[in-house]
Design an enzyme around this catalytic site. Structure first.
Site, mmCIF file in Angstrom:
data_model
loop_
_atom_site.group_PDB
_atom_site.id
_atom_site.type_symbol
_atom_site.label_atom_id
_atom_site.label_comp_id
_atom_site.label_asym_id
_atom_site.label_seq_id
_atom_site.Cartn_x
_atom_site.Cartn_y
_atom_site.Cartn_z
ATOM 1 C CB SER A 154 -0.960 -0.027 1.191
ATOM 2 O OG SER A 154 -1.903 1.014 1.105
ATOM 3 C CG ASP A 178 -4.218 -2.752 -4.000
ATOM 4 O OD1 ASP A 178 -4.289 -2.649 -5.236
ATOM 5 O OD2 ASP A 178 -5.146 -2.417 -3.246
ATOM 6 C CG HIS A 248 -5.811 -2.027 0.235
ATOM 7 N ND1 HIS A 248 -5.214 -1.627 -0.945
ATOM 8 C CD2 HIS A 248 -5.135 -1.360 1.226
ATOM 9 C CE1 HIS A 248 -4.234 -0.769 -0.686
ATOM 10 N NE2 HIS A 248 -4.168 -0.595 0.625
#
Length: 451
Positions: A154, A178, A248
């Site tokens: 992330s 992601d 996610h």
């Protein structure tokens, strides 16, 4: 007396962060997230010799880090509740299982823990500066940039990109799991992860419609299930907290699956998810191409093929199962029909082996058009890979609830494995499928000259 108690408690907290025999990831409370946390970066080293007990290291103390070996940095992202990432232990263990290396967990929970996302994002370049200081010391002691691998999750993916930019893209590899989208979508390359940040950059996009980055960011960008909604994740807010983070987080669990010997996820280079689902993107399976890219740890095997591309960027698509280890197995179902009139509809296919194991694929993403004497090749995806298929069933459906029931007259059905092209192709001839009626039959080996 109260002051003395507070002083003793504070000293215990300080000692737990600095002198604990086995340093652990910083654990904070939701209260810390509400009031905010100042940045503090801890580095913890794991090797095969200390797999379960980390060693605290720093730019002034490399500890037992062996600079001649590959060093993998794990960089987490935004932590809105202050809890440690649940996947850290599995990732460390998996990496050390597949290769004898140094694994450095980058703990910046003090800084990432806040309910205000922009505050955490604003600290990302500061984390990169700390990591550069550490890597500089590694280089001074004989390490090579070629042997440095960064896995960023992330917000951590962009941190890895910032570090890579500081070394003019000479880091060996960056994997972005992601990469964060909010505050980064549409930003110029110097303000996010991009393909020039390392010698090889691979990215898994699993939440492009919410928390993840939409556009390609690497040399190869993987889009599981199209990159947005992941199977097995809640589709409504009634799924609770999982509704917000499941898609996610799926990128991490897909990466973890690549560290398992029994699950190699193959992806298919393609311009779009629709083209992949329609079976138009399997050219990497031809003998001339040798192989398709693999997801996760072994994705860098694809970098030799990227040398032929200008620019060296590829998008790859694949589907997954709902649960771990997520692998799916691809087959082509070739159907040659002889209906006088055109038929449009979906096919459901089931495979059964002699032991009674059954796996099913509903090929219903886009209705197929069946014309007389025209072969239609449908891409079927199964959760299990049955080595020897003893029985096959087919069902045809137009999706109509009312109205006449149609027949699909099949001259030839052929089943061929994409994962194992060396397996014999299975055929059946002269079938009539009644709409919404399952037809079961035993396949026979296709003639060897048949393509």
């Amino acid at each position: 007396m109260l002051k003395l108690y507070l002083f003793i408690s504070l000293m215990c907290l300080v000692r737990s962060d600095t002198d604990e025999p086995c340093p652990s990831f910083t654990r904070l409370s939701f209260h810390s997230a509400v009031v905010g946390t100042g940045l503090n970066v801890k580095l913890m080293l794991y090797t095969r010799k200390n797999l379960t007990c980390a060693q605290a290291i720093s730019p002034t103390d490399l500890g037992s880090l062996n600079v001649t070996k590959k060093t993998t940095f794990i960089v987490h992202g935004f932590r809105p509740t202050g809890s440690p990432p649940v996947w850290i232990g599995d990732l460390v263990e998996g990496l050390l299982f597949v290769e004898d290396m140094n694994v450095v967990v980058v703990d910046w929970n003090r800084g990432a823990t806040t309910v205000i996302y922009s505050h955490a994002a604003g600290k990302s370049k500061n984390v990169a500066v700390v990591l550069k200081e550490f890597i500089d010391q590694m280089l001074a002691n004989g390490a090579s940039l070629d042997n440095i691998y960064m896995i960023g999750v992330s917000l951590g993916a962009h941190i890895a990109g910032f570090v890579g930019e500081m070394y003019d893209g000479q880091l060996g590899r960056i994997t972005g799991l992601d990469p964060a989208g909010p505050l980064f979508n549409g930003r110029p390359p110097q303000d996010r992860l991009d393909p020039s940040d390392a010698q090889f950059v691979d990215v898994i996009h699993s939440d492009t419609d919410a928390l993840g980055y939409r556009e390609p960011l690497g040399n190869i960008d993987f889009y599981p299930n199209g990159g947005a909604d992941q199977p097995g994740c809640p589709q409504t807010i009634f799924g609770g907290l999982q509704y917000f983070k499941c898609d996610h987080q799926r990128s991490m669990y897909l990466y973890l699956s690549s560290l398992r010997e029994n699950c190699t996820i193959t992806a298919y280079p393609c311009d779009s998810y629709r083209d992949y689902r329609n079976g138009k993107c399997v050219s990497c399976l031809t003998p001339q191409k040798e192989s398709c890219p693999f997801l996760g740890y072994y994705a860098d095997h694809w970098k030799d093929y990227l040398k032929e591309k200008d620019p060296p960027m590829t998008k790859a698509f694949f589907d997954t199962a709902e649960e771990k280890p997520f692998c799916m197995y691809h087959y082509f179902v070739d159907i040659l029909t002889w209906n006088k009139n055109i038929r449009r509809g979906d096919i459901t296919i089931k495979l059964r082996d002699k032991a009674g194991n059954i796996t099913e694929s509903k090929i219903n993403h886009e209705p197929a058009t069946f014309q007389k004497y025209h072969q239609v090749s449908l891409l079927a995806r199964f959760n299990q890979d049955l080595d020897k298929v003893a029985a096959i069933s087919l069902m045809f459906s137009t999706g109509s609830i009312i109205g006449p029931k149609y027949k699909l007259r099949i001259l030839r059905m052929k089943l061929r494995s994409l994962a194992h092209p060396e397996r014999p192709q299975l055929c059946r001839y002269d079938l009539v499928l009644m709409e919404n009626v399952e037809t079961v039959f035993q396949p026979i080996l296709c003639p060897k000259l048949q393509m």
